[in-house]
Design a protein around this motif. Structure first.
Motif, mmCIF file in Angstrom:
data_model
loop_
_atom_site.group_PDB
_atom_site.id
_atom_site.type_symbol
_atom_site.label_atom_id
_atom_site.label_comp_id
_atom_site.label_asym_id
_atom_site.label_seq_id
_atom_site.Cartn_x
_atom_site.Cartn_y
_atom_site.Cartn_z
ATOM 1 N N VAL A 1 1.303 -1.051 0.150
ATOM 2 C CA VAL A 1 -0.102 0.005 0.001
ATOM 3 C C VAL A 1 1.207 1.533 -0.052
ATOM 4 O O VAL A 1 2.079 0.968 1.039
ATOM 5 C CB VAL A 1 -1.245 0.451 1.287
ATOM 6 C CG1 VAL A 1 -1.728 1.071 1.407
ATOM 7 C CG2 VAL A 1 -1.917 -1.502 1.426
ATOM 8 N N GLY A 2 0.784 2.001 -0.897
ATOM 9 C CA GLY A 2 1.647 3.217 -0.854
ATOM 10 C C GLY A 2 0.876 4.452 0.207
ATOM 11 O O GLY A 2 -0.177 4.415 0.372
ATOM 12 N N LEU B 1 -6.745 9.037 10.426
ATOM 13 C CA LEU B 1 -5.410 7.796 10.418
ATOM 14 C C LEU B 1 -3.767 8.341 11.587
ATOM 15 O O LEU B 1 -3.489 9.610 11.583
ATOM 16 C CB LEU B 1 -5.186 7.268 9.188
ATOM 17 C CG LEU B 1 -5.595 6.231 8.247
ATOM 18 C CD1 LEU B 1 -5.755 7.010 7.043
ATOM 19 C CD2 LEU B 1 -6.002 5.295 8.639
ATOM 20 N N PHE C 1 -4.165 -4.850 7.948
ATOM 21 C CA PHE C 1 -3.219 -3.826 7.686
ATOM 22 C C PHE C 1 -2.401 -3.349 8.625
ATOM 23 O O PHE C 1 -2.060 -3.171 9.806
ATOM 24 C CB PHE C 1 -4.007 -2.031 7.575
ATOM 25 C CG PHE C 1 -3.305 -0.898 6.742
ATOM 26 C CD1 PHE C 1 -2.540 -0.693 5.443
ATOM 27 C CD2 PHE C 1 -2.627 0.248 8.253
ATOM 28 C CE1 PHE C 1 -2.111 -0.013 5.372
ATOM 29 C CE2 PHE C 1 -1.702 0.968 7.160
ATOM 30 C CZ PHE C 1 -1.170 1.089 6.189
ATOM 31 N N CYS D 1 4.433 8.297 5.018
ATOM 32 C CA CYS D 1 5.072 8.990 4.865
ATOM 33 C C CYS D 1 6.426 8.532 5.076
ATOM 34 O O CYS D 1 7.755 9.046 4.625
ATOM 35 C CB CYS D 1 5.258 10.186 5.616
ATOM 36 S SG CYS D 1 3.702 11.524 4.991
ATOM 37 N N ILE D 2 6.649 7.524 6.437
ATOM 38 C CA ILE D 2 7.643 6.725 6.964
ATOM 39 C C ILE D 2 8.362 5.300 6.867
ATOM 40 O O ILE D 2 8.840 4.845 6.701
ATOM 41 C CB ILE D 2 7.111 7.369 8.624
ATOM 42 C CG1 ILE D 2 6.980 9.111 8.637
ATOM 43 C CG2 ILE D 2 8.327 6.743 8.953
ATOM 44 C CD1 ILE D 2 7.109 9.314 10.289
ATOM 45 N N MET E 1 -3.572 -3.508 11.977
ATOM 46 C CA MET E 1 -4.824 -2.897 12.558
ATOM 47 C C MET E 1 -5.975 -2.981 11.475
ATOM 48 O O MET E 1 -5.243 -4.658 10.597
ATOM 49 C CB MET E 1 -4.772 -1.724 11.869
ATOM 50 C CG MET E 1 -3.997 -1.065 11.190
ATOM 51 S SD MET E 1 -3.711 1.038 11.073
ATOM 52 C CE MET E 1 -2.369 1.146 11.665
ATOM 53 N N LYS F 1 1.904 -2.027 8.797
ATOM 54 C CA LYS F 1 3.488 -0.883 8.427
ATOM 55 C C LYS F 1 4.333 -1.967 9.393
ATOM 56 O O LYS F 1 4.149 -2.341 10.775
ATOM 57 C CB LYS F 1 2.838 0.127 9.210
ATOM 58 C CG LYS F 1 1.737 1.081 8.556
ATOM 59 C CD LYS F 1 1.819 2.658 8.275
ATOM 60 C CE LYS F 1 1.292 3.309 10.274
ATOM 61 N NZ LYS F 1 1.336 4.398 10.083
ATOM 62 N N TYR G 1 -8.210 -3.105 8.815
ATOM 63 C CA TYR G 1 -8.396 -2.889 7.371
ATOM 64 C C TYR G 1 -9.087 -1.869 6.808
ATOM 65 O O TYR G 1 -10.388 -2.205 7.002
ATOM 66 C CB TYR G 1 -7.630 -3.783 6.311
ATOM 67 C CG TYR G 1 -8.072 -3.671 5.263
ATOM 68 C CD1 TYR G 1 -6.112 -2.606 4.439
ATOM 69 C CD2 TYR G 1 -8.424 -2.966 4.252
ATOM 70 C CE1 TYR G 1 -6.084 -2.171 3.372
ATOM 71 C CE2 TYR G 1 -8.296 -2.076 2.738
ATOM 72 C CZ TYR G 1 -7.269 -2.107 2.159
ATOM 73 O OH TYR G 1 -6.697 -1.778 0.874
ATOM 74 N N ILE G 2 -8.974 -1.199 6.677
ATOM 75 C CA ILE G 2 -10.614 -0.353 5.897
ATOM 76 C C ILE G 2 -9.790 -0.030 4.379
ATOM 77 O O ILE G 2 -9.094 0.958 3.953
ATOM 78 C CB ILE G 2 -10.539 0.962 7.163
ATOM 79 C CG1 ILE G 2 -10.436 1.490 8.353
ATOM 80 C CG2 ILE G 2 -12.078 2.202 6.508
ATOM 81 C CD1 ILE G 2 -10.866 1.916 9.467
HETATM 82 P P1 ADP Z 1 3.003 5.795 7.712
HETATM 83 O O1 ADP Z 1 3.067 5.890 9.355
HETATM 84 O O2 ADP Z 1 3.643 5.787 6.852
HETATM 85 O O3 ADP Z 1 2.677 7.913 6.935
HETATM 86 P P2 ADP Z 1 0.434 5.684 7.118
HETATM 87 O O4 ADP Z 1 -0.702 5.288 8.422
HETATM 88 O O5 ADP Z 1 -0.523 7.185 6.740
HETATM 89 O O6 ADP Z 1 1.717 5.376 6.882
HETATM 90 O O7 ADP Z 1 -0.103 4.447 5.663
HETATM 91 C C1 ADP Z 1 -0.200 4.659 4.530
HETATM 92 C C2 ADP Z 1 -0.992 4.763 3.608
HETATM 93 O O8 ADP Z 1 -1.902 3.414 3.697
HETATM 94 C C3 ADP Z 1 -2.279 6.104 3.877
HETATM 95 O O9 ADP Z 1 -2.025 6.877 3.391
HETATM 96 C C4 ADP Z 1 -3.972 5.646 3.464
HETATM 97 O O10 ADP Z 1 -3.898 4.984 2.247
HETATM 98 C C5 ADP Z 1 -3.540 3.321 4.105
HETATM 99 N N1 ADP Z 1 -3.663 2.817 5.186
HETATM 100 C C6 ADP Z 1 -3.623 3.361 6.601
HETATM 101 N N2 ADP Z 1 -4.313 2.927 7.615
HETATM 102 C C7 ADP Z 1 -4.999 1.840 6.660
HETATM 103 C C8 ADP Z 1 -5.696 1.252 7.456
HETATM 104 N N3 ADP Z 1 -6.547 0.708 8.202
HETATM 105 N N4 ADP Z 1 -6.543 0.419 6.009
HETATM 106 C C9 ADP Z 1 -6.073 0.743 4.527
HETATM 107 N N5 ADP Z 1 -5.063 1.266 4.522
HETATM 108 C C10 ADP Z 1 -4.456 1.894 5.217
#
Ligand code: ADP
Length: 300
Positions: A31-32, A223, A50, A35-36, A98, A52, A100-101
């Motif tokens: 999933v793109g 989020l 979902f 930022c981090i 977590m 990370k 997935y939404i």
């Molecule tokens: P980072 O910690 O790298 O900034 P994010 O938490 O912003 O990452 O998540 C990256 C991307 O993943 C988000 O921009 C969103 O599109 C997608 N995303 C984040 N949380 C979820 C979720 N629970 N379910 C589905 N997609 C998600």
């Protein structure tokens, strides 16, 4: 790669195939947009998760993200993904799993609903331990200290603005902004003088457009928080990156009435995030920081 088995030494698969209730991972898709961290969707016979991961950071960052999501989730107000598990990876680094939404539903009144639900979250999430949070966390990738503190002015002065100034001195040896900032710190009690009886409200803490979305039913979702209990107006410190419209603010202030001096304080709350951007991304943010600091320093 997708499989069954008990997790093969991988704590993510282990959790999904254990407590997660799945017997089979059918697909893992990147999933793109973050930022981090690296992010993946895990599809299983028990639904999607979902996940990370970050290869370079220990589990404290994701444990704090999970604690923030959990605190917001428990207010039962604005939708946030339910955090399921955070931990360490065996060869270094960490992960968070977590709910997935599915995003992308159409919404006619999205901003209004977000304002309303955010106001409800601020009202519902009140701390009886003062200002701070149960653990330190990060704002972007900057450490954000959250020691429990009885009064807001001290918390904001020392652990928000003061903390970022110290980081600027360490990161950039920016003595000039540090000295001007120190003067501002002395004025913060005066600048926040209109505040009476500030409630420690649960804040998302990093509310900008990249951290907001709409689920498939068009309901707002927030989020990637940097949660702490603080003055509710501090939530708007990232409003310069959030495009909130008048429907948003009208709905929010119906839940959390606007306090006298809101506009005067707003730049001070933005300053915390401008300073953080300077710390994170460099001196292109210096001018905004200096301009806000000077504007307040010239007031007295
Ligand atoms: P980072 O910690 O790298 O900034 P994010 O938490 O912003 O990452 O998540 C990256 C991307 O993943 C988000 O921009 C969103 O599109 C997608 N995303 C984040 N949380 C979820 C979720 N629970 N379910 C589905 N997609 C998600």
């Amino acid at each position: 790669m997708a499989s069954g088995g008990d997790g093969d030494g991988d704590p993510i698969r282990h959790w999904i195939l254990g407590d997660g209730g799945a017997t089979k991972i059918t697909r893992i898709t990147p999933v793109g947009g973050g930022c981090i961290n690296a992010a993946n969707r895990y599809d299983t016979d028990a639904g999607s998760f979902f996940v990370k991961t970050n290869r370079g950071i220990d589990s404290s960052m994701f444990e704090a993200e999970a604690a923030g999501l959990d605190a917001m989730y428990r207010t039962n107000t604005v939708r946030v993904p339910k955090p399921l598990k955070a931990g360490s990876l065996p060869r270094g680094g960490s992960f968070i799993i977590m709910e997935y939404i599915e995003f992308g539903g159409s919404t006619l009144h999205g901003q209004r609903e977000l304002g309303r639900m955010l106001g409800k979250m601020h009202k519902a999430g009140i701390s009886d331990r003062g200002f701070g949070f149960e653990m330190d966390n990060t704002i972007g990738s900057t450490p954000q200290p959250n020691p429990w503190t009885p009064d807001w002015i001290t918390f904001f002065r020392d652990h928000r603005i003061g903390h970022q100034l110290e980081l600027l001195l360490t990161n950039y040896s920016d003595q000039q902004i540090y000295e001007k900032g120190k003067k501002l710190l002395e004025k913060i009690p005066y600048l926040l003088r209109d505040l009476k009886d500030v409630q420690p409200c649960l804040l998302h803490g990093d509310l900008w457009s990249g951290n907001m979305a709409y689920d498939k039913d068009g309901k707002p979702v927030i989020l990637d928080p940097a949660c702490y209990y603080g003055h509710n107006e501090a939530e708007f410190g990232m409003s310069w990156c959030a495009s909130f419209n008048s429907s948003f603010y009208d709905a929010y202030f119906k839940e959390m009435p606007k306090q006298k001096g809101f506009e005067d304080r707003l730049h001070l709350y933005k300053l915390y995030h401008y300073l953080n951007h300077y710390n994170l991304f460099g001196s292109s943010y210096r001018t905004q920081c200096i301009s806000i600091i000077s504007r307040y320093n010239n007031q007295l």
